[in-house]
Design a protein around this motif. Structure first.
Motif, PDB file in Angstrom:
ATOM      1  N   THR A 220       0.844  -1.185   0.000  1.00  9.76           N
ATOM      2  CA  THR A 220       0.000   0.000   0.000  1.00  9.76           C
ATOM      3  C   THR A 220       0.879   1.234   0.000  1.00  9.76           C
ATOM      4  N   GLU A 221       0.263   2.383  -0.264  1.00 11.47           N
ATOM      5  CA  GLU A 221       1.028   3.627  -0.269  1.00 11.47           C
ATOM      6  C   GLU A 221       1.541   3.980   1.117  1.00 11.47           C
ATOM      7  N   ALA A 222       0.817   3.525   2.157  1.00  5.78           N
ATOM      8  CA  ALA A 222       1.242   3.868   3.514  1.00  5.78           C
ATOM      9  C   ALA A 222       2.567   3.208   3.851  1.00  5.78           C
ATOM     10  N   ALA A 223       2.798   2.003   3.305  1.00 10.72           N
ATOM     11  CA  ALA A 223       4.027   1.298   3.662  1.00 10.72           C
ATOM     12  C   ALA A 223       5.245   1.950   3.044  1.00 10.72           C
ATOM     13  N   SER A 224       5.072   2.603   1.881  1.00  5.24           N
ATOM     14  CA  SER A 224       6.230   3.157   1.179  1.00  5.24           C
ATOM     15  C   SER A 224       6.396   4.649   1.423  1.00  5.24           C
ATOM     16  N   SER A 225       5.619   5.225   2.332  1.00 10.11           N
ATOM     17  CA  SER A 225       5.716   6.662   2.579  1.00 10.11           C
ATOM     18  C   SER A 225       6.664   6.915   3.743  1.00 10.11           C
ATOM     19  N   PRO A 226       7.743   7.673   3.541  1.00 11.66           N
ATOM     20  CA  PRO A 226       8.655   7.937   4.660  1.00 11.66           C
ATOM     21  C   PRO A 226       8.024   8.814   5.731  1.00 11.66           C
ATOM     22  N   GLU A 227       7.103   9.699   5.337  1.00  9.04           N
ATOM     23  CA  GLU A 227       6.442  10.539   6.333  1.00  9.04           C
ATOM     24  C   GLU A 227       5.605   9.690   7.282  1.00  9.04           C
ATOM     25  N   TYR A 228       4.887   8.697   6.715  1.00  7.76           N
ATOM     26  CA  TYR A 228       4.050   7.838   7.553  1.00  7.76           C
ATOM     27  C   TYR A 228       4.910   6.937   8.427  1.00  7.76           C
ATOM     28  N   GLN A 229       6.027   6.463   7.892  1.00  4.89           N
ATOM     29  CA  GLN A 229       6.915   5.633   8.707  1.00  4.89           C
ATOM     30  C   GLN A 229       7.492   6.426   9.872  1.00  4.89           C
ATOM     31  N   GLU A 230       7.828   7.699   9.608  1.00  2.00           N
ATOM     32  CA  GLU A 230       8.315   8.545  10.696  1.00  2.00           C
ATOM     33  C   GLU A 230       7.223   8.765  11.741  1.00  2.00           C
ATOM     34  N   PHE A 231       5.987   8.910  11.257  1.00  2.00           N
ATOM     35  CA  PHE A 231       4.860   9.049  12.179  1.00  2.00           C
ATOM     36  C   PHE A 231       4.699   7.802  13.042  1.00  2.00           C
ATOM     37  N   LEU A 232       4.870   6.628  12.430  1.00  2.00           N
ATOM     38  CA  LEU A 232       4.756   5.396  13.212  1.00  2.00           C
ATOM     39  C   LEU A 232       5.854   5.301  14.253  1.00  2.00           C
ATOM     40  N   GLU A 233       7.057   5.763  13.896  1.00  2.00           N
ATOM     41  CA  GLU A 233       8.131   5.732  14.880  1.00  2.00           C
ATOM     42  C   GLU A 233       7.848   6.685  16.034  1.00  2.00           C
ATOM     43  N   SER A 234       7.184   7.806  15.734  1.00  2.00           N
ATOM     44  CA  SER A 234       6.922   8.775  16.793  1.00  2.00           C
ATOM     45  C   SER A 234       5.868   8.303  17.776  1.00  2.00           C
ATOM     46  N   LEU A 235       5.129   7.256  17.445  1.00  2.00           N
ATOM     47  CA  LEU A 235       4.132   6.750  18.385  1.00  2.00           C
ATOM     48  C   LEU A 235       4.769   6.057  19.577  1.00  2.00           C
ATOM     49  N   ARG A 236       6.020   5.619  19.428  1.00  2.00           N
ATOM     50  CA  ARG A 236       6.749   4.918  20.481  1.00  2.00           C
ATOM     51  C   ARG A 236       5.940   3.753  21.040  1.00  2.00           C
ATOM     52  N   PRO A 237       5.670   2.731  20.232  1.00  2.00           N
ATOM     53  CA  PRO A 237       4.836   1.621  20.729  1.00  2.00           C
ATOM     54  C   PRO A 237       5.495   0.780  21.798  1.00  2.00           C
ATOM     55  N   GLU A 238       6.842   0.869  21.942  1.00  2.00           N
ATOM     56  CA  GLU A 238       7.451   0.027  22.963  1.00  2.00           C
ATOM     57  C   GLU A 238       7.039   0.428  24.370  1.00  2.00           C
ATOM     58  N   LYS A 239       6.471   1.631  24.536  1.00  2.00           N
ATOM     59  CA  LYS A 239       6.068   2.042  25.875  1.00  2.00           C
ATOM     60  C   LYS A 239       4.738   1.441  26.282  1.00  2.00           C
ATOM     61  N   TRP A 240       3.769   1.447  25.375  1.00  2.00           N
ATOM     62  CA  TRP A 240       2.422   1.032  25.748  1.00  2.00           C
ATOM     63  C   TRP A 240       2.022  -0.311  25.159  1.00  2.00           C
ATOM     64  N   LEU A 241       2.836  -0.877  24.268  1.00  2.00           N
ATOM     65  CA  LEU A 241       2.449  -2.131  23.618  1.00  2.00           C
ATOM     66  C   LEU A 241       2.739  -3.340  24.494  1.00  2.00           C
ATOM     67  N   ARG A 242       3.571  -3.190  25.509  1.00  2.00           N
ATOM     68  CA  ARG A 242       3.957  -4.338  26.314  1.00  2.00           C
ATOM     69  C   ARG A 242       2.782  -4.889  27.110  1.00  2.00           C
ATOM     70  N   SER A 243       1.903  -4.001  27.582  1.00  2.00           N
ATOM     71  CA  SER A 243       0.750  -4.505  28.333  1.00  2.00           C
ATOM     72  C   SER A 243      -0.176  -5.310  27.435  1.00  2.00           C
ATOM     73  N   LEU A 244      -0.315  -4.888  26.178  1.00  2.00           N
ATOM     74  CA  LEU A 244      -1.130  -5.677  25.251  1.00  2.00           C
ATOM     75  C   LEU A 244      -0.457  -6.999  24.935  1.00  2.00           C
ATOM     76  N   HIS A 245       0.872  -6.974  24.804  1.00  2.00           N
ATOM     77  CA  HIS A 245       1.591  -8.200  24.459  1.00  2.00           C
ATOM     78  C   HIS A 245       1.452  -9.250  25.547  1.00  2.00           C
ATOM     79  N   GLU A 246       1.440  -8.809  26.806  1.00  2.00           N
ATOM     80  CA  GLU A 246       1.331  -9.778  27.896  1.00  2.00           C
ATOM     81  C   GLU A 246      -0.066 -10.346  28.033  1.00  2.00           C
ATOM     82  N   THR A 247      -1.056  -9.701  27.442  1.00  2.00           N
ATOM     83  CA  THR A 247      -2.442 -10.135  27.642  1.00  2.00           C
ATOM     84  C   THR A 247      -3.015 -10.806  26.409  1.00  2.00           C
ATOM     85  N   TYR A 248      -2.759 -10.269  25.230  1.00  2.00           N
ATOM     86  CA  TYR A 248      -3.473 -10.707  24.035  1.00  2.00           C
ATOM     87  C   TYR A 248      -2.505 -11.197  22.978  1.00  2.00           C
ATOM     88  N   ASP A 249      -3.073 -11.858  21.969  1.00  2.00           N
ATOM     89  CA  ASP A 249      -2.276 -12.278  20.829  1.00  2.00           C
ATOM     90  C   ASP A 249      -2.566 -11.362  19.645  1.00  2.00           C
TER      91      ASP A 249
END
Lengths: 400, 354
Positions: free
Chosen positions: B155-184
């Protein structure tokens, strides 16, 4: 509903993702929840088709639900085969174009989902994903969140996506009522809403209160001019008393209805009711004290009364099942003390069955030794005993 | 611009499958062998509900231009002519001519021990080919799956550097761990759908980083096990209904149950007496003319789920009906502080019971 909330609801209902196959809209029924949502879905311009079904009408029958949905959509479906129903929707419905087939099924009165078998309703809500080329979204309307209706929600899965439908606030209620009744002044409406809003937040109820208060205010008014707050208060109180039960100084006629209802009962039935009330609310160990030795003339000391007060606070005050023979013996004691005529020839079991069919007592236990529980309140029992000239307070272990 | 990419990602999220590469390879080999050799085959797919068995099958068969026909087992039991119907659908002709065509059948089962529940004559006929949809992911794979779901492939979202930078700015390593421990991963897909829907829903002029972080916080709170939407209904109630509910909570929070197998219950009459105590002592404006109005409010609270009625007792007099709390008392005490109650009423509910 404000603009931002409406936009959120539109985005939740009409996005093209398959992850939102079920959206539950919950909130107060008095805020017009089902009507607003059905209007939003029926008049959408996002390419979604609309179908309506009522779970309360289906009444736990999957066959009735599919039949009403088939009639609504205009396809033919036999029996209660859910997959055949989805294939019929995909093939036989008049889709305008073959590119997208999207339909929203609005299920009103979704609190009736507990009447359905759990496997049937969960299969119905999930099996629409199995059909290729057809996208179905269920929108349910219920007073409570969906988790209240799931008997066994699976562990490790997300709850159903929900939208909270909020009732209008006081300011919005004032604006709504002034739209409907432009003749009533804003001060009058604001005063009525401010006083009544702590009792009810339903806009329809508040509108009726304002109408009735304004009608009685104009009826008793001497002339137009400055608003009389004292007269406004009395008119508002009298109109609020009927609709939301606000306390007034006037005596209500509920006691008269109760008196009329019980005075028309036969005397034997009244004696039996009072006897069952004493049997249900007294401990069986106190029967000798009340009905054999003192006959209601026992002296009550202050220390005993204080002890009874402490015991009453710990007790859960509710009627207990009493033995049928005990009720009959108390009845005979009351008849020998207070009745003018002899009631020995009356079939007490027939009278007890009549009282039970009226809902005043419940009978449980085996047929050989039934247990009687009196369901009338202390006020009703006092009135019945007063008509029989029995001082009921003297025969109760814990006075209420 | 970010919202357009989020919209594209939300549209493509249905076809995106993550974490099932091995299962995809196995099924792909099976389908390719079936098409090339024209030999009938049967396979068992095991997994939890929502793990992606049918989505993966749809994706693989779409590449071969084959439509997946789904039959419920209950339908097989009640409809004896289902085999004939399917054969007629395929050929359009008579029934006998198509008995020799090969079939590719996938048995989709949910419990892991379903073979133990079958009879012996059934289990001995089960196919030996079995594909299990159960994987354990470490946190790094979980985070990569999150990025794949937020920006689907091709998709266009995967090849857009602006969107990839936006995804990096979300910092999922901070809040994703609680989901990882609970759900698949199937629940992660739903959480990503909720986040993307919130991003698309936001107004373009109001779109900022705080809005996205608020969407993520709401999605994580929605996915947490202690999510309780019933208490939001408490804000919609009138002051009288709120006081009735708080009176019931005040009576029930410290009340012991009658036995070990029951919960603490209270009758309608006791709630009304507590309400009268509040009205007579603290707040006169809430006075009602009859107890039936309070009983009506208790019935309404039962209807919306804040109180739970005892449905086993056959009681016709409303005074003696019993209710218990439908929500945890500790959560009620925490939530009651956010309600805007008058000071006198708040004093009544915070005072200790004599």
């Amino acid at each position: 509903m404000d603009f931002q909330k409406r936009k959120t609801l539109l985005s939740l209902l009409f996005n093209n993702s398959r992850s939102f196959s079920h959206v539950n809209c919950y909130g107060e029924s008095s805020a017009g929840r089902s009507l607003s949502i059905s209007n939003i879905i029926a008049k959408n311009d996002y390419g979604w088709h609309y179908a309506f079904a009522d779970l309360l009408y289906a009444d736990g029958s999957m066959k009735l639900l599919l039949k009403s949905l088939s009639n609504e959509i205009g396809v033919k479906c036999k029996g209660e085969n859910v997959m055949e129903f989805w294939y019929a929707v995909r093939e036989d419905y008049h889709w305008p174009s073959t590119s997208t087939k999207k339909m929203i099924i609005f299920l009103d009165n979704a609190q009736a989902v507990v009447n359905f078998p759990t496997y049937a309703i969960s299969y119905f809500l999930k099996s629409c994903k199995d059909v290729c080329g057809l996208q179905i979204r269920f929108v349910t309307s219920a007073p409570a969140p969906w988790i209240c209706y799931q008997a066994n929600s699976p562990i490790g899965s997300l709850p159903v996506r929900e939208f909270h439908f909020r009732p209008p606030c006081a300011e919005a209620c004032i604006n709504l009522i002034r739209e409907f009744e432009p003749d009533i002044s804003e001060k009058f409406v604001r005063y009525c809403i401010d006083v009544s809003f702590i009792h009810s937040r339903a806009p329809n109820t508040l509108l009726r209160i304002v109408r009735n208060a304004f009608a009685s205010y104009e009826e008793s008014g001497k002339g137009a001019g400055v608003l009389d707050f004292h007269r406004m208060g009395s008119c508002l109180t009298s109109s609020s008393h009927e609709l939301i039960g606000v306390e007034t100084k006037f005596q209500s006629n509920e006691d008269d209805l109760i008196s009329e209802a019980f005075e028309s009962m036969p005397i034997a039935m009244r004696f039996l009711l009072v006897a069952s009330f004493c049997a249900s609310n007294n401990a069986s160990s106190s029967d000798k004290r009340f009905f054999v030795k003192h006959h209601g003339k026992e002296k009550r000391s202050e220390a005993r009364e204080m002890k009874n007060d402490l015991a009453r606070q710990l007790k859960a005050f509710e009627p207990k099942p009493a033995n049928c023979q005990r009720v009959f013996f108390i009845y005979k004691t009351f008849c020998s003390q207070f009745a003018e005529n002899d009631f020995d020839k009356i079939d007490l079991k027939c009278v007890l069955a009549s009282v039970a069919s009226m809902g005043l007592v419940t009978i449980s236990g085996p047929l050989e030794a039934p247990r009687v529980r009196c369901l009338i309140s202390a006020e009703c029992a006092s009135k019945i005993a007063g008509s029989l000239k029995i001082q009921l307070r003297d025969y109760l272990e814990y006075t209420v | 611009m970010i919202q357009e990419y989020a919209g594209i990602a939300l549209e493509s999220l249905d076809d995106e499958i993550v974490g099932l590469d091995e299962q995809e390879r196995l099924i792909n080999d099976l389908v390719a062998e079936f098409i090339s050799s024209e030999k009938g085959q049967c396979c068992i797919l095991e997994g939890k509900p929502g793990c992606g068995r049918q989505s993966l099958l749809d994706k693989i068969l779409k590449a071969y231009d084959i439509e997946l026909r789904i039959i419920n087992v209950g339908q097989l039991a009640v409809d004896g002519s289902i085999q004939e119907t399917l054969a007629k659908e395929e050929d359009g002709g008579s029934w006998k001519k198509t008995t020799r065509l090969p079939w590719l059948i996938f048995l989709s089962v949910t419990p892991q021990d379903f073979l133990e529940h079958m009879e012996k004559c059934g289990s001995s006929r089960m196919p030996r080919i079995r594909i299990v949809f159960e994987n354990d992911f470490d946190f790094e794979e979980y985070r990569q799956a999150f990025k794949s779901l937020m920006a689907p492939r091709e998709t266009e979202a995967a090849s857009s550097p602006e969107y990839q930078e936006f995804l990096e700015s979300l910092r999922p390593e901070k809040w994703l761990r609680s989901l990882h421990e609970t759900y698949d991963l199937c629940v992660l897909k739903q959480v990503v759908a909720i986040i993307l829907q919130r991003i698309v829903d936001c107004e373009p002029e109001d779109f900022c980083k705080e809005e996205v972080e608020s969407a993520i916080r709401d999605a994580v709170e929605f996915a947490s096990p202690d999510y309780e939407p019933k208490l939001k209904l408490l804000e919609d109630l009138s002051l009288r209904q709120q006081c009735v509910f708080l009176c019931a909570h005040r009576l029930l929070r410290n009340r012991p149950a009658e036995s070990a197998t029951t919960v603490a219950q209270i009758t309608y009459r006791y709630i009304f007496l507590e309400y009268k105590k509040l009205v007579n002592t603290f707040y006169r404006a809430l006075a009602v003319s009859s107890d039936s109005w309070i009983f009506r409010e208790i019935d309404h609270l039962v209807e919306i789920g804040l109180l739970r009625a005892d449905r086993f007792s056959n009681v016709t007099n409303m005074s003696f009906r019993k209710v218990n709390l439908g929500v945890d008392p500790l959560r009620i005490e925490k939530f009651a502080q956010t309600l805007k109650l008058p000071t006198a009423i708040a004093d009544f509910f915070t005072s200790t019971r004599t």
